[in-house]
Design a protein around this motif. Structure first.
Motif, PDB file in Angstrom:
ATOM      1  N   SER A 165      30.047  33.993  38.749  1.00 43.75           N
ATOM      2  CA  SER A 165      31.032  33.868  37.680  1.00 43.75           C
ATOM      3  C   SER A 165      32.029  34.993  37.781  1.00 43.75           C
ATOM      4  CB  SER A 165      30.360  33.917  36.310  1.00 43.75           C
ATOM      5  OG  SER A 165      31.328  33.935  35.280  1.00 43.75           O
ATOM      6  N   THR A 166      33.269  34.720  37.442  1.00 50.09           N
ATOM      7  CA  THR A 166      34.257  35.776  37.398  1.00 50.09           C
ATOM      8  C   THR A 166      34.326  36.402  36.030  1.00 50.09           C
ATOM      9  OG1 THR A 166      36.008  34.240  36.796  1.00 50.09           O
ATOM     10  CG2 THR A 166      35.653  34.629  39.132  1.00 50.09           C
ATOM     11  N   ARG A 167      33.683  35.801  35.050  1.00 47.15           N
ATOM     12  CA  ARG A 167      33.749  36.337  33.696  1.00 47.15           C
ATOM     13  C   ARG A 167      32.503  37.160  33.417  1.00 47.15           C
ATOM     14  NH1 ARG A 167      38.140  34.412  31.643  1.00 47.15           N
ATOM     15  NH2 ARG A 167      38.861  32.312  32.066  1.00 47.15           N
ATOM     16  N   ALA A 189      45.028  32.343  42.072  1.00 46.22           N
ATOM     17  CA  ALA A 189      43.771  32.953  41.617  1.00 46.22           C
ATOM     18  C   ALA A 189      43.989  34.324  40.999  1.00 46.22           C
ATOM     19  CB  ALA A 189      42.797  33.062  42.777  1.00 46.22           C
ATOM     20  N   GLN A 223      43.730  34.568  37.451  1.00 45.03           N
ATOM     21  CA  GLN A 223      42.385  34.477  36.880  1.00 45.03           C
ATOM     22  C   GLN A 223      41.563  35.722  37.161  1.00 45.03           C
ATOM     23  OE1 GLN A 223      40.030  31.066  37.630  1.00 45.03           O
ATOM     24  NE2 GLN A 223      41.685  29.601  37.414  1.00 45.03           N
ATOM     25  N   THR A 237      33.426  24.172  37.232  1.00 41.97           N
ATOM     26  CA  THR A 237      33.812  25.190  36.261  1.00 41.97           C
ATOM     27  C   THR A 237      35.302  25.084  35.995  1.00 41.97           C
ATOM     28  OG1 THR A 237      34.454  26.959  37.785  1.00 41.97           O
ATOM     29  CG2 THR A 237      32.105  26.703  37.339  1.00 41.97           C
ATOM     30  N   GLU A 255      37.222  27.567  36.350  1.00 39.91           N
ATOM     31  CA  GLU A 255      37.822  28.651  37.103  1.00 39.91           C
ATOM     32  C   GLU A 255      37.861  28.311  38.587  1.00 39.91           C
ATOM     33  OE1 GLU A 255      35.417  31.991  36.122  1.00 39.91           O
ATOM     34  OE2 GLU A 255      36.177  32.128  34.065  1.00 39.91           O
TER      35      GLU A 255
END
Length: 420
Positions: free
Chosen positions: A5-7, A310, A313, A341, A343
């Protein structure tokens, strides 16, 4: 296995380098727990390595590049291990050939784990040495890469067993609905490459400018259902869709579907499962991705187009933040599987149409660590993003993964692009 995940939870403070080292080392060992000695030793093809070898090679890395050179009076745990567990570092001397790694029945997995514990303890005094921070960060990132390889390599090995054994019994996460539509970009001059103070690999720089024409990038990944339509429409039988080398590869390998597909099922870390048509397609080659894009009347994005979108994000490269508690979440987390997702990161690595080449003014690092990326810059293609098997916090917008065009045992998929 923690999902990529990037979050990150903003309540978590950025962990120290020592915490990242310990969490990464723990995660490797936790992933070995469901495996038998035989599981951990087998090698199903030359592109893949045994799980035990990954656990040992990452330990060799710490011993070779940190302990041997920077800890006075350190002695090798075993004088023969460098020959067994060096990967491709010519500077470090002779090594067992890649295709022979599955023959390393000794040391046992228990002995490898003993070696890991020995190296972990020996590393303690070096973890707070600021002069070694860059090299330690490289070692952490290197082991995170091998964690992903461990997962994809054992999946390939288990898939060869007629019983279809599961590594985990936990069901995969439910598939999320992906958002339709396109992200339009006006093109122009863009700065690409790693642009923050955090860690990056040498192949992500130097930062430089590129000129892009206006384009659009799909908001979602291509799905299993769309791929089934491609197959039904004769996509694997229409030579007009395929590059010349790709068409020869199809014929030579008798390829007619993504890896791990049979009927309406696919093989996963939980064994054979019914394939969800709404899940992102995975385990395809560059050849297949390019043919599908042609069939769909689109194209693959360049790596610079993908990065330009990207970066919005990227949250100031927040993917650098590593969840130090990830090793404690294995029992609750689902096995790696693309679920769709909102993202660009975290389901499948996405093929681009960019050849893996050095950026302008690129210079490999001196010494053995300079062999890490630079010498592979020929004949491969850049992939962007991260997969469901990528360690949380490992990827970023500038990250450049790379594979040969026929390889597909990784969680590889595609996101379409078009000119506007």
């Amino acid at each position: 296995m923690p999902q990529a995940s990037t979050r990150q939870d903003e309540a978590h403070s950025t962990p120290s380098l020592a915490e990242r080292f310990k969490a990464t080392r723990h995660l490797t060992e936790a992933l070995l727990q469901p495996l038998s000695e035989a599981d951990a030793t087998i090698q199903s093809m030359e592109d893949a390595s045994p799980a035990k070898w990954h656990a040992a090679h990452t330990t060799w890395f710490w011993e070779t590049f940190l302990l041997r050179d920077h800890l006075p009076d350190y002695r090798l745990f075993h004088e023969k291990f460098p020959f067994l567990f060096n990967s491709y570092y010519e500077t470090e001397g002779e090594r067992i050939s890649r295709g022979q790694r599955g023959l390393i029945t000794r040391p046992t997995l228990a002995e490898v784990l003993e070696w890991r514990a020995h190296v972990n303890a020996a590393m303690e005094p070096l973890l707070e040495d600021g002069d070694l921070a860059d090299l330690i960060a490289l070692g952490v990132a290197h082991e995170q890469q091998h964690i992903e390889l461990l997962l994809t390599d054992i999946k390939h090995a288990l898939s060869k067993n007629p019983l279809g054994p599961a590594m985990w019994e936990t069901p995969t996460k439910a598939v999320a609905a992906q958002q339709d539509g396109w992200i339009e970009h006006p093109g122009g001059i863009a700065r690409v490459g790693h642009q923050s103070d955090g860690f990056s690999f040498d192949n992500e720089g130097p930062v430089h400018r590129v000129l892009m024409e206006p384009f659009a990038l799909s908001r979602r990944l291509v799905t299993n259902g769309e791929w089934a339509q491609f197959i039904a429409d004769g996509g694997y039988k229409d030579h007009r869709l395929w590059l010349s080398d790709a068409w020869a590869w199809l014929d030579r390998r008798n390829i007619s579907a993504p890896l791990y597909w049979r009927d309406d099922e696919h093989f996963t870390h939980t064994g054979w499962q019914k394939r969800d048509p709404d899940a992102p397609v995975a385990h395809i080659s560059y050849y297949e991705a390019d043919a599908f894009a042609t069939w769909a009347g689109c194209r693959l994005p360049s790596e610079f187009e993908w990065e330009a979108v990207a970066r919005g994000q990227d949250k100031a490269e927040s993917q650098q933040r590593f969840d130090a508690s990830a090793g404690n979440q294995l029992d609750q987390a689902a096995p790696p599987a693309p679920v769709g997702t909102a993202e660009l990161f975290g389901d499948v690595w996405q093929f681009t149409r960019s050849a893996y080449l050095p950026y302008p003014r690129f210079q490999p690092a001196p010494g053995a660590v300079g062999e890490y990326n630079g010498k592979f810059m020929a004949g491969q293609w850049v992939l962007k993003g991260a997969s469901c098997a990528t360690v949380r916090g490992h990827s970023r917008a500038s990250y450049r993964n790379f594979f040969y065009p026929q390889q597909r045992w990784q969680f590889t998929g595609l996101r379409l692009a078009k000119d506007v």
